[in-house]
Design an enzyme around this catalytic site. Structure first.
Site, PDB file in Angstrom:
ATOM      1  N   ASP A  29       0.351  -2.397  -3.119  1.00  0.00           N
ATOM      2  CA  ASP A  29      -0.749  -3.147  -2.811  1.00  0.00           C
ATOM      3  C   ASP A  29      -0.371  -4.622  -2.831  1.00  0.00           C
ATOM      4  O   ASP A  29       0.217  -5.038  -3.911  1.00  0.00           O
ATOM      5  CB  ASP A  29      -1.727  -2.804  -3.308  1.00  0.00           C
ATOM      6  N   ILE A  30      -0.746  -5.487  -1.954  1.00  0.00           N
ATOM      7  CA  ILE A  30      -0.354  -7.068  -1.946  1.00  0.00           C
ATOM      8  C   ILE A  30      -0.930  -7.910  -3.217  1.00  0.00           C
ATOM      9  O   ILE A  30      -0.693  -8.721  -3.771  1.00  0.00           O
ATOM     10  CB  ILE A  30      -0.177  -7.693  -0.760  1.00  0.00           C
ATOM     11  N   ASN A  86     -11.546   4.476   0.488  1.00  0.00           N
ATOM     12  CA  ASN A  86     -12.769   3.746   0.777  1.00  0.00           C
ATOM     13  C   ASN A  86     -12.987   3.809   2.622  1.00  0.00           C
ATOM     14  O   ASN A  86     -12.090   3.799   3.300  1.00  0.00           O
ATOM     15  CB  ASN A  86     -12.755   2.134   0.815  1.00  0.00           C
ATOM     16  N   HIS A  99      -5.955   4.929   4.088  1.00  0.00           N
ATOM     17  CA  HIS A  99      -4.990   4.927   2.851  1.00  0.00           C
ATOM     18  C   HIS A  99      -5.435   5.348   1.748  1.00  0.00           C
ATOM     19  O   HIS A  99      -6.999   5.041   1.317  1.00  0.00           O
ATOM     20  CB  HIS A  99      -4.468   3.260   2.798  1.00  0.00           C
ATOM     21  N   HIS A 101      -5.542   4.706  -2.167  1.00  0.00           N
ATOM     22  CA  HIS A 101      -5.138   3.883  -3.191  1.00  0.00           C
ATOM     23  C   HIS A 101      -4.907   4.627  -4.471  1.00  0.00           C
ATOM     24  O   HIS A 101      -5.630   5.626  -4.974  1.00  0.00           O
ATOM     25  CB  HIS A 101      -6.423   3.057  -3.594  1.00  0.00           C
TER      26      HIS A 101
HETATM   27  P1  5GP Z   1      -9.160  -1.330   1.792  1.00  0.00           P
HETATM   28  O1  5GP Z   1     -10.194  -2.439   1.103  1.00  0.00           O
HETATM   29  O2  5GP Z   1      -9.318  -1.075   3.182  1.00  0.00           O
HETATM   30  O3  5GP Z   1      -9.594   0.008   1.047  1.00  0.00           O
HETATM   31  O4  5GP Z   1      -7.826  -1.569   1.183  1.00  0.00           O
HETATM   32  C1  5GP Z   1      -6.912  -2.365   1.872  1.00  0.00           C
HETATM   33  C2  5GP Z   1      -5.904  -2.701   0.950  1.00  0.00           C
HETATM   34  O5  5GP Z   1      -4.826  -3.259   1.591  1.00  0.00           O
HETATM   35  C3  5GP Z   1      -6.101  -3.955  -0.030  1.00  0.00           C
HETATM   36  O6  5GP Z   1      -6.042  -3.255  -1.389  1.00  0.00           O
HETATM   37  C4  5GP Z   1      -5.368  -4.856   0.140  1.00  0.00           C
HETATM   38  O7  5GP Z   1      -4.939  -5.655  -1.070  1.00  0.00           O
HETATM   39  C5  5GP Z   1      -4.109  -4.343   0.814  1.00  0.00           C
HETATM   40  N1  5GP Z   1      -3.478  -5.302   1.801  1.00  0.00           N
HETATM   41  C6  5GP Z   1      -4.134  -5.871   2.736  1.00  0.00           C
HETATM   42  N2  5GP Z   1      -3.022  -6.662   3.372  1.00  0.00           N
HETATM   43  C7  5GP Z   1      -1.833  -6.184   2.919  1.00  0.00           C
HETATM   44  C8  5GP Z   1      -0.488  -6.549   3.207  1.00  0.00           C
HETATM   45  O8  5GP Z   1      -0.312  -7.411   3.871  1.00  0.00           O
HETATM   46  N3  5GP Z   1       0.294  -5.964   2.216  1.00  0.00           N
HETATM   47  C9  5GP Z   1      -0.054  -4.990   1.372  1.00  0.00           C
HETATM   48  N4  5GP Z   1       1.204  -4.390   0.774  1.00  0.00           N
HETATM   49  N5  5GP Z   1      -1.162  -4.605   1.301  1.00  0.00           N
HETATM   50  C10 5GP Z   1      -2.288  -5.191   1.764  1.00  0.00           C
END
Ligand code: 5GP
Ligand code: ZN
Length: 113
Positions: A29-30, A86, A99, A101
């Site tokens: 994760d970024i 989520n 995805h 986590h």
């Molecule tokens: P969500 O909030 O949809 O459950 O999780 C999305 C996740 O994607 C977040 O933890 C966010 O940090 C990660 N994310 C968003 N943009 C990028 C990216 O460009 N690269 C990577 N590696 N992770 C990302």
């Protein structure tokens, strides 16, 4: 399709890949929320958990299997870890390609925020 995670599958954006097989990709994760924070995704575009179909069940199960395998590889499987998916706005989903986590390397509290 303008989907960030599909672009990662296609190698169109830089990604720190930690695992890959025919159906699944996993990458760091970024914006990590724990010492290990990996996202595990199906290569097939599925927008939300609500969109999983019977034909996707093996891939969906594989996300869980890969999470456990990575936890073992990284050495925190026995101590414990957290997996989270989520769904939609109130669930905190921000990227609409499902995805899992995988968070590990610290203690987690419950209930989640
Ligand atoms: P969500 O909030 O949809 O459950 O999780 C999305 C996740 O994607 C977040 O933890 C966010 O940090 C990660 N994310 C968003 N943009 C990028 C990216 O460009 N690269 C990577 N590696 N992770 C990302
Ligand atoms: Zn996608």
């Amino acid at each position: 399709m303008d989907c960030l995670f599909c672009k990662m599958v296609e190698r169109e954006v830089p990604t720190e890949i930690v695992y890959e097989d025919e159906h699944v990709l996993a990458f760091n994760d970024i914006n990590p929320q724990a010492p290990t924070h990996v996202l595990i995704i199906p290569k097939k575009h599925i927008a939300t958990l609500n969109d999983i179909e019977p034909a996707d069940l093996e891939t969906a199960g594989r996300l869980q299997y890969v999470a456990a395998r990575l936890a073992k590889d990284k050495g925190f499987a026995e101590d414990g870890y957290r997996v989270v998916m989520n769904c939609n706005e109130l669930g905190g989903q921000t990227v609409y390609h499902i995805h899992m986590h995988l968070l590990g390397g610290r203690e987690f509290t419950w209930p989640a925020g």
